[in-house]
Design an enzyme around this catalytic site. Sequence first.
Site, PDB file in Angstrom:
ATOM      1  N   LYS A   1      19.324 -18.563  12.553  1.00 58.09           N
ATOM      2  CA  LYS A   1      19.104 -17.154  12.213  1.00 58.09           C
ATOM      3  C   LYS A   1      18.873 -16.333  13.492  1.00 58.09           C
ATOM      4  O   LYS A   1      19.436 -15.248  13.658  1.00 58.09           O
ATOM      5  CB  LYS A   1      17.889 -17.046  11.292  1.00 58.09           C
ATOM      6  CG  LYS A   1      17.875 -15.807  10.473  1.00 58.09           C
ATOM      7  CD  LYS A   1      16.986 -15.996   9.281  1.00 58.09           C
ATOM      8  CE  LYS A   1      16.873 -14.719   8.487  1.00 58.09           C
ATOM      9  NZ  LYS A   1      16.016 -14.879   7.331  1.00 58.09           N
ATOM     10  N   ASN A  12      15.472  -0.227   5.384  1.00 54.99           N
ATOM     11  CA  ASN A  12      14.200  -0.237   4.649  1.00 54.99           C
ATOM     12  C   ASN A  12      13.981   1.050   3.854  1.00 54.99           C
ATOM     13  O   ASN A  12      12.984   1.177   3.161  1.00 54.99           O
ATOM     14  CB  ASN A  12      13.015  -0.475   5.601  1.00 54.99           C
ATOM     15  CG  ASN A  12      12.630   0.784   6.347  1.00 54.99           C
ATOM     16  OD1 ASN A  12      13.489   1.545   6.778  1.00 54.99           O
ATOM     17  ND2 ASN A  12      11.352   1.013   6.505  1.00 54.99           N
ATOM     18  N   LYS A  56      16.207  -6.519   2.971  1.00 56.22           N
ATOM     19  CA  LYS A  56      16.562  -5.490   3.969  1.00 56.22           C
ATOM     20  C   LYS A  56      17.999  -5.608   4.469  1.00 56.22           C
ATOM     21  O   LYS A  56      18.613  -4.614   4.835  1.00 56.22           O
ATOM     22  CB  LYS A  56      15.602  -5.562   5.148  1.00 56.22           C
ATOM     23  CG  LYS A  56      14.254  -4.972   4.783  1.00 56.22           C
ATOM     24  CD  LYS A  56      13.291  -4.912   5.909  1.00 56.22           C
ATOM     25  CE  LYS A  56      12.005  -4.326   5.361  1.00 56.22           C
ATOM     26  NZ  LYS A  56      10.899  -4.340   6.255  1.00 56.22           N
ATOM     27  N   LEU A 113       0.834  -1.206   0.000  1.00 53.68           N
ATOM     28  CA  LEU A 113       0.000   0.000   0.000  1.00 53.68           C
ATOM     29  C   LEU A 113       0.874   1.264   0.000  1.00 53.68           C
ATOM     30  O   LEU A 113       0.355   2.368   0.055  1.00 53.68           O
ATOM     31  CB  LEU A 113      -0.917   0.014   1.221  1.00 53.68           C
ATOM     32  CG  LEU A 113      -1.979  -1.098   1.306  1.00 53.68           C
ATOM     33  CD1 LEU A 113      -2.867  -0.890   2.527  1.00 53.68           C
ATOM     34  CD2 LEU A 113      -2.841  -1.150   0.056  1.00 53.68           C
ATOM     35  N   GLY A 162      -0.334  -4.364  10.878  1.00 52.15           N
ATOM     36  CA  GLY A 162       0.834  -3.511  10.630  1.00 52.15           C
ATOM     37  C   GLY A 162       0.560  -2.237   9.853  1.00 52.15           C
ATOM     38  O   GLY A 162       1.508  -1.558   9.446  1.00 52.15           O
ATOM     39  N   GLY A 200       9.814 -14.812  14.211  1.00 45.78           N
ATOM     40  CA  GLY A 200      10.619 -14.326  13.095  1.00 45.78           C
ATOM     41  C   GLY A 200      11.846 -13.580  13.570  1.00 45.78           C
ATOM     42  O   GLY A 200      11.803 -12.868  14.587  1.00 45.78           O
ATOM     43  N   LEU A 237       2.643  -7.778  11.936  1.00 47.96           N
ATOM     44  CA  LEU A 237       3.213  -6.778  11.028  1.00 47.96           C
ATOM     45  C   LEU A 237       2.524  -6.775   9.671  1.00 47.96           C
ATOM     46  O   LEU A 237       2.583  -5.808   8.926  1.00 47.96           O
ATOM     47  CB  LEU A 237       4.720  -7.039  10.825  1.00 47.96           C
ATOM     48  CG  LEU A 237       5.650  -6.243  11.731  1.00 47.96           C
ATOM     49  CD1 LEU A 237       5.442  -6.598  13.181  1.00 47.96           C
ATOM     50  CD2 LEU A 237       7.095  -6.455  11.342  1.00 47.96           C
TER      51      LEU A 237
HETATM   52  P1  NAP Z   1      12.248 -11.657   6.431  1.00 50.21           P
HETATM   53  O1  NAP Z   1      13.507 -10.884   6.503  1.00 50.21           O
HETATM   54  O2  NAP Z   1      12.062 -12.638   5.341  1.00 50.21           O
HETATM   55  O3  NAP Z   1      12.066 -12.379   7.856  1.00 50.21           O
HETATM   56  C1  NAP Z   1      11.033 -13.276   8.141  1.00 50.21           C
HETATM   57  C2  NAP Z   1      11.604 -14.345   9.058  1.00 50.21           C
HETATM   58  O4  NAP Z   1      10.544 -15.217   9.458  1.00 50.21           O
HETATM   59  C3  NAP Z   1      12.653 -15.215   8.364  1.00 50.21           C
HETATM   60  O5  NAP Z   1      13.768 -15.389   9.214  1.00 50.21           O
HETATM   61  C4  NAP Z   1      11.908 -16.524   8.145  1.00 50.21           C
HETATM   62  O6  NAP Z   1      12.761 -17.649   8.098  1.00 50.21           O
HETATM   63  C5  NAP Z   1      11.025 -16.560   9.371  1.00 50.21           C
HETATM   64  N1  NAP Z   1       9.935 -17.501   9.246  1.00 50.21           N
HETATM   65  C6  NAP Z   1       9.285 -17.902   8.127  1.00 50.21           C
HETATM   66  N2  NAP Z   1       8.343 -18.802   8.445  1.00 50.21           N
HETATM   67  C7  NAP Z   1       8.395 -18.980   9.771  1.00 50.21           C
HETATM   68  C8  NAP Z   1       7.672 -19.780  10.679  1.00 50.21           C
HETATM   69  N3  NAP Z   1       6.703 -20.607  10.282  1.00 50.21           N
HETATM   70  N4  NAP Z   1       7.995 -19.722  11.990  1.00 50.21           N
HETATM   71  C9  NAP Z   1       8.983 -18.906  12.431  1.00 50.21           C
HETATM   72  N5  NAP Z   1       9.708 -18.135  11.610  1.00 50.21           N
HETATM   73  C10 NAP Z   1       9.417 -18.162  10.296  1.00 50.21           C
HETATM   74  O7  NAP Z   1      10.998 -10.652   6.351  1.00 50.21           O
HETATM   75  P2  NAP Z   1      10.836  -9.201   7.044  1.00 50.21           P
HETATM   76  O8  NAP Z   1      11.317  -8.152   6.154  1.00 50.21           O
HETATM   77  O9  NAP Z   1      11.403  -9.294   8.412  1.00 50.21           O
HETATM   78  O10 NAP Z   1       9.243  -9.083   7.082  1.00 50.21           O
HETATM   79  C11 NAP Z   1       8.467  -9.956   7.866  1.00 50.21           C
HETATM   80  C12 NAP Z   1       6.986  -9.599   7.696  1.00 50.21           C
HETATM   81  O11 NAP Z   1       6.735  -8.301   8.222  1.00 50.21           O
HETATM   82  C13 NAP Z   1       6.522  -9.568   6.243  1.00 50.21           C
HETATM   83  O12 NAP Z   1       5.204 -10.062   6.181  1.00 50.21           O
HETATM   84  C14 NAP Z   1       6.523  -8.092   5.912  1.00 50.21           C
HETATM   85  O13 NAP Z   1       5.621  -7.760   4.881  1.00 50.21           O
HETATM   86  C15 NAP Z   1       6.083  -7.500   7.246  1.00 50.21           C
HETATM   87  N6  NAP Z   1       6.527  -6.113   7.430  1.00 50.21           N
HETATM   88  C16 NAP Z   1       5.583  -5.158   7.657  1.00 50.21           C
HETATM   89  C17 NAP Z   1       5.974  -3.855   7.874  1.00 50.21           C
HETATM   90  C18 NAP Z   1       4.934  -2.803   8.142  1.00 50.21           C
HETATM   91  O14 NAP Z   1       5.244  -1.613   8.021  1.00 50.21           O
HETATM   92  N7  NAP Z   1       3.747  -3.169   8.530  1.00 50.21           N
HETATM   93  C19 NAP Z   1       7.325  -3.506   7.852  1.00 50.21           C
HETATM   94  C20 NAP Z   1       8.257  -4.519   7.643  1.00 50.21           C
HETATM   95  C21 NAP Z   1       7.847  -5.815   7.425  1.00 50.21           C
HETATM   96  P3  NAP Z   1      13.261 -18.164   6.629  1.00 50.21           P
HETATM   97  O15 NAP Z   1      14.053 -17.040   6.060  1.00 50.21           O
HETATM   98  O16 NAP Z   1      14.056 -19.380   6.975  1.00 50.21           O
HETATM   99  O17 NAP Z   1      11.999 -18.441   5.860  1.00 50.21           O
END
Ligand code: NAP
Length: 288
Positions: free
Chosen positions: A163, A92, A71, A19, A250, A132, A227
């Site tokens: 991680k 970011n 990121k 968005l 989020g 996460g 989030l």
């Molecule tokens: P990321 O760097 O990919 O981190 C996500 C982490 O979650 C990874 O370490 C992943 O492991 C882990 N994971 C995946 N499946 C899992 C599970 N079943 N149980 C436990 N851990 C698991 O992503 P990010 O940038 O941190 O973003 C995370 C989420 O937040 C996304 O949905 C993003 O859209 C959202 N977000 C929202 C905002 C906002 O402003 N609202 C801002 C930032 C991010 P693997 O790498 O091994 O899969």
Amino acid sequence: MQELKSTYGLIGYPVKHSLSPCMHNTAFKALGINAAYKLFPLKEGELAPFFEDLKVESSPIFGLNVTVPYKEKVIQHMDGLSPFAKKTMAVNTVVVQKGRKFIGYNTDGPGFLAHLSELGFDAGKKRIAMLGAGGAARAIISVLCLIPECPESILIYDIDKEKADGLIKDFKTRFDVSVVQPVNSVDDLNIEISDLLINATPIGMKNSDLCLIEPELFHSNMLVYDLIYNPEETALLKLAKDRGAQTANGLGMLFFQGVLAFQHWANIELDQNIKDKMRKSLNMRKAL
Ligand code: NAP
């Protein structure tokens, strides 16, 4: 703002759910700036060539947001980092300075904290559980460790335990993370006695995604913060709400981090009426 007809945008994959364009394009329009915010879906292997192109003097791109999965990977392309981005080692927001120099910022952490404060939640001395250990989690843990009254505990579960371990090891070199502890399973997060549960995984973005937490663990004295903002209510939030927990998606964090990112690009403080327009645009889009 540096140039008219400038381009700003979001890099990541996937990005089509975002968005951010409606929020930033609303601000450009309200300020009378002839610029556009676009989505740049980048598949694996496309990040480095993208930054090569960005160095070209005639490039119209003057600022970026960065999302999953770049990121941390984007840092190698930066010429400099803000002090907070240096602490989190997650970026970011990118500002393109004169001479096509790239400066990385992190507005996720302050954006999250601003939304928590709006929700009336004070994280000081609280028990926090986190799903996460990726880029967003890094920003949130950093900002929570830097508030004057630190949380009592921050337990982190990531599907990839290494991680979460690596994150703590890395953070230890830069600030006090004595309250942060990686755990081996969702059960070890002690959700039943947590004050705040944060989902910082992408699990929930697909409507078919199941809730990672046993519903009976949610309780009415906790805030469950996802989030994810699209879908508006993930399975996690729905089940937590059904059990009486306060819930938030989020969208508020997106708004606050977006305002901060825009201010970095434009090097201005946005007036409240522009911020109101940005937020309204998000709320309208969410309703579609
Ligand atoms: P990321 O760097 O990919 O981190 C996500 C982490 O979650 C990874 O370490 C992943 O492991 C882990 N994971 C995946 N499946 C899992 C599970 N079943 N149980 C436990 N851990 C698991 O992503 P990010 O940038 O941190 O973003 C995370 C989420 O937040 C996304 O949905 C993003 O859209 C959202 N977000 C929202 C905002 C906002 O402003 N609202 C801002 C930032 C991010 P693997 O790498 O091994 O899969």
